[in-house]
Scaffold this motif. Structure first.
Motif, short mmCIF file in Angstrom:
data_model
loop_
_atom_site.label_atom_id
_atom_site.label_comp_id
_atom_site.label_asym_id
_atom_site.label_seq_id
_atom_site.Cartn_x
_atom_site.Cartn_y
_atom_site.Cartn_z
N SER A 175 2.45 -0.23 135.62
CA SER A 175 3.53 0.75 135.55
C SER A 175 2.96 2.15 135.35
CB SER A 175 4.44 0.42 134.37
OG SER A 175 5.13 1.56 133.94
N ALA A 176 3.60 3.15 135.97
CA ALA A 176 3.14 4.54 135.82
C ALA A 176 3.35 5.05 134.39
CB ALA A 176 3.83 5.45 136.82
N SER A 177 3.95 4.22 133.54
CA SER A 177 4.07 4.64 132.13
C SER A 177 2.68 4.74 131.49
CB SER A 177 4.95 3.68 131.35
OG SER A 177 4.34 2.42 131.26
N VAL A 178 1.68 4.06 132.07
CA VAL A 178 0.32 4.20 131.52
C VAL A 178 -0.19 5.62 131.71
CG1 VAL A 178 -0.28 1.76 131.86
CG2 VAL A 178 -0.90 3.42 133.62
N ILE A 179 0.36 6.33 132.72
CA ILE A 179 -0.05 7.72 132.93
C ILE A 179 0.51 8.59 131.81
CG2 ILE A 179 0.11 9.72 134.49
CD1 ILE A 179 0.14 7.75 136.82
N ALA A 180 1.75 8.31 131.40
CA ALA A 180 2.33 9.04 130.26
C ALA A 180 1.49 8.77 129.01
CB ALA A 180 3.77 8.62 130.04
N THR A 181 1.07 7.52 128.83
CA THR A 181 0.24 7.18 127.68
C THR A 181 -1.08 7.94 127.74
OG1 THR A 181 1.21 4.98 127.71
CG2 THR A 181 -0.77 5.25 126.38
N LEU A 182 -1.69 8.01 128.92
CA LEU A 182 -2.95 8.74 129.07
C LEU A 182 -2.76 10.22 128.75
CD1 LEU A 182 -5.92 9.02 129.98
CD2 LEU A 182 -5.10 9.26 132.32
N ASN A 183 -1.65 10.82 129.26
CA ASN A 183 -1.37 12.24 128.98
C ASN A 183 -1.30 12.48 127.48
OD1 ASN A 183 -1.22 13.06 131.68
ND2 ASN A 183 0.93 12.51 131.84
N ARG A 184 -0.66 11.55 126.78
CA ARG A 184 -0.48 11.66 125.34
C ARG A 184 -1.82 11.44 124.61
NH1 ARG A 184 3.73 7.95 125.07
NH2 ARG A 184 2.35 6.29 124.45
N GLU A 185 -2.54 10.39 125.01
CA GLU A 185 -3.83 10.06 124.37
C GLU A 185 -4.83 11.19 124.52
OE1 GLU A 185 -5.18 7.29 122.72
OE2 GLU A 185 -3.15 6.50 122.50
N PHE A 186 -4.86 11.79 125.72
CA PHE A 186 -5.84 12.85 125.99
C PHE A 186 -5.59 14.05 125.08
CE2 PHE A 186 -7.00 16.78 128.24
CZ PHE A 186 -8.36 16.58 128.37
#
Lengths: 230, 250
Positions: B228-239
Motif C-alpha cells: 500500500s502507498a501508505s508506506v510512503i506516508a510512513t516514510l515521509n513521517r519517519e524521515f
C-alpha cells in the motif's frame, strides 16, 4: 554492511522528502490565504457598504498588511521554486515514455498539477495587476464611494461585466479547484498524516474542498455577469 | 494460441534500440508469459537468430527478477510478477508490446534486461538490523502487537522487483524504500537503527537518481506484492522525525 555508522545526512532541503515537505507546508499556508481571501470577498453579496468597508479596514492594517503580503510572496515563491526543483529531478530520473501508455490509477488532476499551478500563477499576476496595482484600468484609482472610500464594489461590477475577464477568472478558479483536488489529499500523504484507511477519506475531503472553493470563487463573477448583484 | 509480439531489442546499453515484430505461434493457453518467450526464443535459436534477452529466476512470483513491461504495465496485467501472467488472459491473435523498465537509475543491459542494482545499494545503506549471534532466542521472548506485526508483514512482502519505479511517471522508488523502512521500523528488532535507516535509505535513493513522489499511486496499482502507498506516508513521517531527532540530539 559492517557497521550502521551514519554518513553525514544531506541537508533536509536537498533531500527528496524535504523538498516535498516545503511544497506541502507552503501549500497549507496558501490554502489559508485563499480561504480568508474568499471569505472577505464574499462580502460583495452583502452590498457595497460591506465590501468597501472590508477593503478600507484591510488597507488600514498598514505595516501588518505589508508583512502578510511579503510573507505570501515568500510562501508562493517557495511553493513554485521547490516544485520546479522536484520537477527537474523527475525529468532527469525518468527516461523516454513507454510505447504503450497506461494511466495506472493517476487522476487527470494529479497529472495536470504543473499546468493548473502555472495557469493559476499567471492568473494571480493578472488579478494583482487588475485589482491591486490597478494597471489594466487606471481609472479604478479614482473610484470613490459616498464616504470617500475606494469603491471596490463598483470596480468588481465593472470588471466582471466583461466577458473575457469573467471567463478567464472562471477558467482559473476551475484550474485552482483541480489543483486543490490533488493538492489537499496529497499534502496529508506528504506530511505523513495518513494511513491506508484514512487516505480514501482525505481524497474525498479533497474533492469536496475543491468544489467548495470553486463554487465560492465562481459565485462572484457569475453573480455580477448575470446581474444578481449590480 | 497465436500472438503478435512487439519486442524491444537493444544490443547493449549504448546501442540504439527499437521494436521488433515477432510472431509467437502455437502457444499453449496454460503457458506463462515467460514460457511463451522461451518457446519464441527456441524458435529464434533454431532459425539461427539472436534470442530475446530477458531475466527470470524463480518463476513462481516471489523473486521479482522478471522485470518487464507488458502492454504498458510493469510486471504485466493482474497482480503478481510477469512470470505469473498466463497466456490464457490474452485473446488469440492479440498484439502484445513488451518493453524494458524505463528508469534512469536502472540502466538497460540488453533487450528486456535492466540492471536493478540500485535497489540493492539502497538496501545496503539501511535495510538491515543488528542481531545477537549465538543461540536462537525463544520465539515469544519479544512481544509484538498484532497490528504492528500485520503492518510490518504487509510491508515485508515487497520483493524489490522495481515495478514501482517503472510505473511511476517520475521514476520514484518511494514505494520500495517506504516498504523497507516501514517493515523494519515497526518491529522492536529494527529500533537501534531506526533514525539512521530512514536518513541513509532516503539519501541512497536520492543519490541513485530516482525521482520524487508526486502521489500518483501508479506504484500501488502495479505492485505485485500489493504494497500500500501508505508506506510512503510512513516514510515521509519517519524521515522528518529522524531529521529532527538527529538535529536535536547533536
Amino acid at each position: 554492511m559492517t557497521s550502521s555508522s551514519q554518513k553525514k545526512a544531506p541537508s533536509f532541503f536537498a533531500s527528496s522528502i524535504g523538498k516535498k515537505w516545503v511544497v506541502a507546508l507552503t501549500g497549507v499556508l496558501l490554502i489559508g490565504f485563499i480561504t480568508l481571501h474568499l471569505l472577505g470577498n464574499l462580502a460583495i453579496f452583502l452590498g457595497p457598504e460591506a465590501i468597501n468597508s472590508y477593503s478600507e479596514k484591510l488597507h488600514h492594517l498598514g505595516v501588518l498588511l505589508w508583512i502578510v503580503r511579503l510573507g505570501l510572496l515568500v510562501v508562493a515563491g517557495l511553493h513554485v521554486f521547490f516544485t520546479m526543483a522536484l520537477w527537474r529531478e523527475n525529468k532527469k530520473a525518468s527516461l523516454e515514455k513507454y510505447a504503450v501508455r497506461q494511466k495506472l490509477e493517476t487522476t487527470l488532476y494529479a497529472r495536470s498539477m504543473r499546468l493548473s499551478g502555472l495557469v493559476v500563477l499567471g492568473f494571480v499576476l493578472f488579478h494583482l495587476a487588475q485589482f491591486t496595482w490597478e494597471l489594466t484600468n487606471p481609472d479604478y484609482k479614482n473610484w470613490m464611494d459616498a464616504l470617500g472610500r475606494h469603491d471596490v464594489y463598483r470596480m468588481l461590477i465593472s470588471a466582471f461585466s466583461n466577458l473575457w475577464v469573467a471567463g478567464f477568472y472562471l477558467l482559473s478558479v476551475g484550474l485552482l479547484a483541480l489543483h486543490l483536488a490533488h493538492g489537499v489529499a496529497s499534502l496529508f500523504q506528504t506530511l505523513g498524516l495518513t494511513s491506508e484507511k484514512l487516505r480514501p477519506r482525505f481524497e474525498r475531503v479533497s474533492l469536496i474542498v475543491a468544489v467548495l472553493f470553486f463554487l465560492g470563487y465562481a459565485s462572484i463573477p457569475l453573480a455580477v455577469f448575470f446581474k444578481v448583484v449590480s | 494460441m497465436n500472438f503478435h509480439l512487439r519486442l524491444w531489442r537493444q544490443e547493449g546499453p549504448s546501442a540504439k534500440g527499437g521494436f521488433e515484430e515477432i510472431e509467437a505461434r502455437d502457444i499453449p493457453a496454460e503457458a506463462s508469459f515467460l514460457e511463451m518467450l522461451d518457446i519464441v526464443n527456441n524458435r529464434l535459436i533454431k532459425e539461427g537468430r539472436e534470442p530475446v534477452a530477458f531475466e527470470s529466476d524463480c518463476r513462481e512470483g516471489i523473486c521479482g527478477t522478471c522485470s518487464m513491461v507488458i502492454n504498458g504495465i510493469p510486471q504485466g496485467p493482474g497482480r503478481g510478477a510477469a512470470c505469473q501472467v498466463y497466456m490464457r488472459t490474452f485473446r488469440d491473435g492479440d498484439s502484445i508490446t513488451v518493453e524494458p523498465f524505463r528508469v534512469a537509475a536502472f540502466p538497460l543491459v540488453k533487450d528486456l534486461v535492466v540492471n536493478r542494482s540500485a535497489y540493492d545499494r539502497i538496501i545496503q545503506s539501511g535495510g538491515f538490523i543488528t542481531e545477537h549471534t549465538g543461540g536462537a532466542p525463544d520465539a515469544a521472548a519479544m512481544l509484538i502487537g498484532k497490528r504492528e506485526a500485520d503492518r510490518a508483514m504487509d510491508a515485508a512482502a515487497c520483493i524489490g522487483c522495481g515495478a514501482c519505479a517503472a510505473a511511476c511517471p517520475n521514476s520514484s522508488a518511494m514505494l520500495f524504500v517506504g516498504a523497507k523502512v516501514t517493515h523494519l521500523s515497526l518491529l522492536p528488532q529494527g529500533q537501534p537503527e531506526r533514525s539512521g535507516r530512514a536518513l541513509n535509505m532516503v539519501r541512497a535513493m536520492d543519490e541513485e537518481g530516482f525521482g520524487n513522489c508526486s502521489n500518483y499511486y501508479a506504484c500501488e496499482a502495479v505492485c505485485p506484492a500489493n504494497i500500500s502507498a501508505s508506506v510512503i506516508a510512513t516514510l515521509n513521517r519517519e524521515f522528518v522525525a529522524a531529521v529532527i531527532k538527529v538535529e536535536v540530539a547533536n
